[in-house]
Write an enzyme that holds these catalytic residues in place. Structure first.
Site, PDB file in Angstrom:
ATOM      1  N   HIS A  29      29.039  36.826  31.935  1.00  0.00           N
ATOM      2  CA  HIS A  29      30.455  37.166  32.082  1.00  0.00           C
ATOM      3  C   HIS A  29      31.116  36.970  30.733  1.00  0.00           C
ATOM      4  CE1 HIS A  29      30.402  37.711  36.427  1.00  0.00           C
ATOM      5  NE2 HIS A  29      29.599  36.674  36.505  1.00  0.00           N
ATOM      6  N   LYS A  30      31.063  37.988  29.893  1.00  0.00           N
ATOM      7  CA  LYS A  30      31.555  37.917  28.510  1.00  0.00           C
ATOM      8  C   LYS A  30      32.991  37.414  28.465  1.00  0.00           C
ATOM      9  CE  LYS A  30      28.849  38.134  25.462  1.00  0.00           C
ATOM     10  NZ  LYS A  30      27.532  38.301  25.982  1.00  0.00           N
ATOM     11  N   PHE A  31      33.812  37.836  29.430  1.00  0.00           N
ATOM     12  CA  PHE A  31      35.193  37.357  29.463  1.00  0.00           C
ATOM     13  C   PHE A  31      35.293  35.977  30.118  1.00  0.00           C
ATOM     14  CE2 PHE A  31      39.188  37.038  31.969  1.00  0.00           C
ATOM     15  CZ  PHE A  31      40.017  36.716  30.903  1.00  0.00           C
ATOM     16  N   LEU A 165      45.901  42.859  40.942  1.00  0.00           N
ATOM     17  CA  LEU A 165      45.283  43.349  39.710  1.00  0.00           C
ATOM     18  C   LEU A 165      44.680  44.725  40.007  1.00  0.00           C
ATOM     19  CD1 LEU A 165      44.015  43.276  36.869  1.00  0.00           C
ATOM     20  CD2 LEU A 165      42.185  41.857  37.828  1.00  0.00           C
ATOM     21  N   VAL A 167      43.553  48.593  38.051  1.00  0.00           N
ATOM     22  CA  VAL A 167      43.440  49.541  36.938  1.00  0.00           C
ATOM     23  C   VAL A 167      43.138  50.907  37.555  1.00  0.00           C
ATOM     24  CG1 VAL A 167      41.994  50.230  34.971  1.00  0.00           C
ATOM     25  CG2 VAL A 167      42.742  47.844  35.203  1.00  0.00           C
ATOM     26  N   LYS A 174      36.760  49.760  30.953  1.00  0.00           N
ATOM     27  CA  LYS A 174      37.146  49.819  29.539  1.00  0.00           C
ATOM     28  C   LYS A 174      37.662  48.475  29.051  1.00  0.00           C
ATOM     29  CE  LYS A 174      38.721  54.668  29.916  1.00  0.00           C
ATOM     30  NZ  LYS A 174      37.692  55.283  29.051  1.00  0.00           N
ATOM     31  N   ARG A 175      37.394  47.416  29.811  1.00  0.00           N
ATOM     32  CA  ARG A 175      37.809  46.053  29.451  1.00  0.00           C
ATOM     33  C   ARG A 175      39.338  45.903  29.384  1.00  0.00           C
ATOM     34  NH1 ARG A 175      33.358  43.379  30.699  1.00  0.00           N
ATOM     35  NH2 ARG A 175      34.358  41.555  29.773  1.00  0.00           N
ATOM     36  N   LEU A 176      40.037  46.682  30.194  1.00  0.00           N
ATOM     37  CA  LEU A 176      41.490  46.480  30.296  1.00  0.00           C
ATOM     38  C   LEU A 176      41.824  45.223  31.094  1.00  0.00           C
ATOM     39  CD1 LEU A 176      43.340  49.867  31.028  1.00  0.00           C
ATOM     40  CD2 LEU A 176      43.755  48.268  29.149  1.00  0.00           C
ATOM     41  N   LEU A 415      47.990  36.824  49.982  1.00  0.00           N
ATOM     42  CA  LEU A 415      48.223  38.122  50.622  1.00  0.00           C
ATOM     43  C   LEU A 415      47.312  39.210  50.057  1.00  0.00           C
ATOM     44  CD1 LEU A 415      52.089  37.864  50.532  1.00  0.00           C
ATOM     45  CD2 LEU A 415      50.589  37.408  52.476  1.00  0.00           C
TER      46      LEU A 415
HETATM   47  S1  MYA Z   1      41.666  40.698  43.297  1.00  0.00           S
HETATM   48  C1  MYA Z   1      41.853  42.449  43.497  1.00  0.00           C
HETATM   49  C2  MYA Z   1      41.284  43.178  42.327  1.00  0.00           C
HETATM   50  N1  MYA Z   1      41.565  44.604  42.395  1.00  0.00           N
HETATM   51  C3  MYA Z   1      40.724  45.528  42.873  1.00  0.00           C
HETATM   52  O1  MYA Z   1      39.628  45.226  43.279  1.00  0.00           O
HETATM   53  C4  MYA Z   1      41.256  46.948  42.882  1.00  0.00           C
HETATM   54  C5  MYA Z   1      40.218  47.969  42.488  1.00  0.00           C
HETATM   55  N2  MYA Z   1      39.599  47.623  41.214  1.00  0.00           N
HETATM   56  C6  MYA Z   1      40.228  47.692  40.024  1.00  0.00           C
HETATM   57  O2  MYA Z   1      41.392  48.046  39.903  1.00  0.00           O
HETATM   58  C7  MYA Z   1      39.405  47.286  38.800  1.00  0.00           C
HETATM   59  O3  MYA Z   1      38.039  47.356  39.120  1.00  0.00           O
HETATM   60  C8  MYA Z   1      39.754  45.857  38.292  1.00  0.00           C
HETATM   61  C9  MYA Z   1      38.811  45.480  37.150  1.00  0.00           C
HETATM   62  C10 MYA Z   1      41.183  45.833  37.762  1.00  0.00           C
HETATM   63  C11 MYA Z   1      39.591  44.810  39.385  1.00  0.00           C
HETATM   64  N3  MYA Z   1      39.300  39.418  39.257  1.00  0.00           N
HETATM   65  O4  MYA Z   1      38.594  46.145  32.790  1.00  0.00           O
HETATM   66  P1  MYA Z   1      37.170  45.883  33.110  1.00  0.00           P
HETATM   67  C12 MYA Z   1      36.262  41.080  35.454  1.00  0.00           C
HETATM   68  C13 MYA Z   1      39.036  38.869  38.055  1.00  0.00           C
HETATM   69  O5  MYA Z   1      36.171  46.600  32.256  1.00  0.00           O
HETATM   70  P2  MYA Z   1      37.569  47.229  35.639  1.00  0.00           P
HETATM   71  C14 MYA Z   1      43.116  40.214  42.474  1.00  0.00           C
HETATM   72  O6  MYA Z   1      44.051  40.949  42.362  1.00  0.00           O
HETATM   73  C15 MYA Z   1      34.786  41.365  35.353  1.00  0.00           C
HETATM   74  O7  MYA Z   1      34.035  40.292  35.901  1.00  0.00           O
HETATM   75  N4  MYA Z   1      38.211  39.418  37.153  1.00  0.00           N
HETATM   76  O8  MYA Z   1      36.837  46.160  34.652  1.00  0.00           O
HETATM   77  C16 MYA Z   1      43.122  38.807  41.873  1.00  0.00           C
HETATM   78  C17 MYA Z   1      34.615  41.519  33.864  1.00  0.00           C
HETATM   79  O9  MYA Z   1      34.630  40.249  33.210  1.00  0.00           O
HETATM   80  P3  MYA Z   1      33.227  39.564  32.788  1.00  0.00           P
HETATM   81  C18 MYA Z   1      37.640  40.591  37.479  1.00  0.00           C
HETATM   82  O10 MYA Z   1      36.675  47.406  36.792  1.00  0.00           O
HETATM   83  C19 MYA Z   1      42.944  38.953  40.384  1.00  0.00           C
HETATM   84  C20 MYA Z   1      35.915  42.230  33.458  1.00  0.00           C
HETATM   85  O11 MYA Z   1      36.861  41.951  34.515  1.00  0.00           O
HETATM   86  C21 MYA Z   1      37.865  41.222  38.700  1.00  0.00           C
HETATM   87  O12 MYA Z   1      38.021  48.412  34.901  1.00  0.00           O
HETATM   88  C22 MYA Z   1      42.742  37.641  39.691  1.00  0.00           C
HETATM   89  C23 MYA Z   1      35.714  43.730  33.386  1.00  0.00           C
HETATM   90  O13 MYA Z   1      36.925  44.301  33.000  1.00  0.00           O
HETATM   91  C24 MYA Z   1      38.726  40.574  39.606  1.00  0.00           C
HETATM   92  N5  MYA Z   1      38.998  41.087  40.815  1.00  0.00           N
HETATM   93  O14 MYA Z   1      38.874  46.434  36.146  1.00  0.00           O
HETATM   94  C25 MYA Z   1      42.599  37.794  38.191  1.00  0.00           C
HETATM   95  N6  MYA Z   1      37.157  42.370  38.731  1.00  0.00           N
HETATM   96  O15 MYA Z   1      32.597  40.467  31.759  1.00  0.00           O
HETATM   97  C26 MYA Z   1      42.283  36.487  37.475  1.00  0.00           C
HETATM   98  C27 MYA Z   1      36.505  42.448  37.563  1.00  0.00           C
HETATM   99  O16 MYA Z   1      33.577  38.213  32.225  1.00  0.00           O
HETATM  100  C28 MYA Z   1      43.498  35.632  37.339  1.00  0.00           C
HETATM  101  N7  MYA Z   1      36.777  41.381  36.809  1.00  0.00           N
HETATM  102  O17 MYA Z   1      32.408  39.470  34.034  1.00  0.00           O
HETATM  103  C29 MYA Z   1      43.178  34.396  36.533  1.00  0.00           C
HETATM  104  C30 MYA Z   1      44.389  33.433  36.405  1.00  0.00           C
HETATM  105  C31 MYA Z   1      45.374  33.961  35.384  1.00  0.00           C
HETATM  106  C32 MYA Z   1      46.685  33.126  35.303  1.00  0.00           C
HETATM  107  C33 MYA Z   1      46.425  31.762  34.665  1.00  0.00           C
HETATM  108  C34 MYA Z   1      47.764  30.963  34.513  1.00  0.00           C
HETATM  109  C35 MYA Z   1      47.550  29.569  33.995  1.00  0.00           C
END
Ligand code: MYA
Length: 415
Positions: A29-31, A165, A167, A174-176, A415
């Site tokens: 998990h690079k991120f 969340l 995209v 695209k790592r957005l 929710l």
């Molecule tokens: S969960 C609901 C998530 N939304 C969906 O499933 C809707 C449909 N999918 C999409 O819109 C996209 O596939 C999303 C990813 C946007 C999910 N939570 O940009 P990328 C990591 C966290 O190339 P995409 C909800 O809303 C993935 O492991 N990380 O990927 C809660 C990889 O990282 P790594 C996720 O598919 C959200 C990187 O992203 C998730 O284009 C909580 C890839 O990026 C996920 N659900 O976009 C967020 N899915 O390489 C965290 C993928 O390391 C909040 N990834 O494995 C953290 C706290 C922040 C606040 C802190 C305050 C102190």
């Protein structure tokens, strides 16, 4: 925000996903490896202390400018009070948000629901973050946070709850997402908050618990017609309809809708109930007023007022989250109710939740969904819920637990 849908538990897709999940600890998990979250390599290391992983830094050290997006995109703050902005967020999610594993259904959160979910007491507009394409101004991504108090063991921690969340489908991989997560983190830090809670259907480092969705058919014929569920072995449609039939009106004497005057009593009931769980939401009267007073087609709450003493003794609630049915000629929407917070002290939990099923059937829902959190296990099987294939993983950001929780030790519904 798992894939809460579809009750067939043995499909090839399910088997494949379970296998992939079982391998997920070896994925890189690079991120997420760079973030203050429990790392897979640390699972079982009891020498690590419970609590914050990184210390808070002085606010002056928090980065003052937004993170850089690829140059064709720009940040926007989404004003959910504006009908136009709210519609933009609604449409992005309606077309691009969470689907089940087989891409048959997609969540369709209503505008009123999004307004409710994103504007609780003390919310920050700056935490409602959009990304636009610079030339067309089209909204192509979104992430949100809201403030919450969450108790972890004996400690009440100020946190952000991160949700929605999304995209756009054409801009995936695209790592957005990592940039959006870093930007919401920065804006949360600017409010001097250093922890967060979130759920996801995917496995990331590292869940505090993994829950399962259960589904109670209210309209079995439609659920079967749209492929949400299947006719059981040796079952006919008419036997299935009979199996799931419910009385027309609630059974419990004194069962009624919650009203504003009930806020203090419901807060007392709920606080007392939630105090037994390892991780739970910490609701005060303001929170109860916002999250639990009934709002049409958003959230429903009922309670039992003792006909003798007029005490409020029991409480149940559910929220409205329809899903779009993708590519079905006969139906467009699956009406689903989701169990929220429930407390039984005088009525049996079984009878209370049966009354919740009865009123949700009366309101026209097709299915009633519940997670195996809190004491929900005690009614699921008996009230004819069946296990779903979607799992929902719960996470904390910058807060380590020494060991994972059981779903029944969790008093938090996002929710
Ligand atoms: S969960 C609901 C998530 N939304 C969906 O499933 C809707 C449909 N999918 C999409 O819109 C996209 O596939 C999303 C990813 C946007 C999910 N939570 O940009 P990328 C990591 C966290 O190339 P995409 C909800 O809303 C993935 O492991 N990380 O990927 C809660 C990889 O990282 P790594 C996720 O598919 C959200 C990187 O992203 C998730 O284009 C909580 C890839 O990026 C996920 N659900 O976009 C967020 N899915 O390489 C965290 C993928 O390391 C909040 N990834 O494995 C953290 C706290 C922040 C606040 C802190 C305050 C102190």
């Amino acid at each position: 925000e798992a894939n809460p849908l579809v009750t067939d538990d043995t499909s090839l897709e399910t088997i494949v996903r379970r296998f992939q999940d079982s391998m997920s600890e070896s994925k890189t998990h690079k991120f997420w490896e760079t973030q203050p979250v429990g790392q897979f390599k640390d699972i079982g290391d009891t020498s690590l202390p419970e609590g914050p992983i990184e210390l808070a830094t002085p606010l002056s050290e928090v980065k003052q400018e937004p993170y850089n997006l690829p140059s064709v995109y720009e940040w926007t703050t989404c004003d959910m009070n504006s009908d136009d902005m709210c519609s933009e967020v609604y449409n992005l999610l309606k077309n691009n948000y969470v689907e089940d594993d087989e891409n048959m259904f997609r969540f369709n959160y209503s505008k009123e629901f999004l307004r409710w979910a994103l504007r609780p007491p003390g919310y920050y507009q700056s935490w409602h973050i959009g990304v636009r394409a610079k030339t067309s101004k089209k909204l192509v991504a979104f992430i949100s946070g809201i403030p919450a108090r969450i108790r972890v063991r004996d400690e009440v921690v100020k946190m952000a709850e991160i949700n929605f969340l999304c995209v756009h489908k054409k801009l995936r991989s695209k790592r957005l997402a990592p940039v959006m997560i870093k930007e919401v983190t920065r804006r949360v830090h600017l409010e001097n908050i250093w922890q967060a809670a979130y759920t996801a259907g995917v496995i990331l480092p590292t869940p505090i618990t993994t829950c399962q969705y259960w589904h109670r058919s209210l309209n079995p014929k439609k659920l079967i017609d749209v492929g949400f569920s299947r006719l059981g072995p040796r079952m006919t449609m008419s036997r299935t309809i009979k199996l799931y039939k419910l009385p027309d009106t609630p059974i419990t004497p004194g069962f009624r809708k919650m009203e504003p005057r009930d806020v203090p009593a419901v807060t007392r009931l709920l606080r007392n109930y939630l105090s037994q769980f390892g991780v739970a939401t910490d609701f005060d009267e303001n929170d109860v007023e916002h999250w639990l007073l009934p709002r049409e087609d958003v959230v429903d709450s009922y309670l039992v007022e003792s006909p003798e003493t007029h005490d409020v003794t029991d409480f149940c609630s559910f929220y409205t989250l329809p899903s779009t049915i993708l590519g079905n000629p006969n139906y467009t929407t699956l009406k689903a109710a989701y169990s929220y917070y429930n407390v039984a002290t005088q009525t049996s939990f079984l009878q209370l939740m049966n009354d919740a099923l009865i009123v949700s059937k009366q309101k026209g829902f097709d299915v009633f969904n519940a997670l195996d959190v809190m004491h929900n296990e005690s009614f699921l099987k008996e009230l004819k819920f069946g296990p779903g294939d979607g799992q929902l993983h719960y996470y904390l950001y910058n807060y380590r637990l020494k060991s994972a929780l059981k779903p029944s030790e969790l008093g938090l519904v996002l929710l």
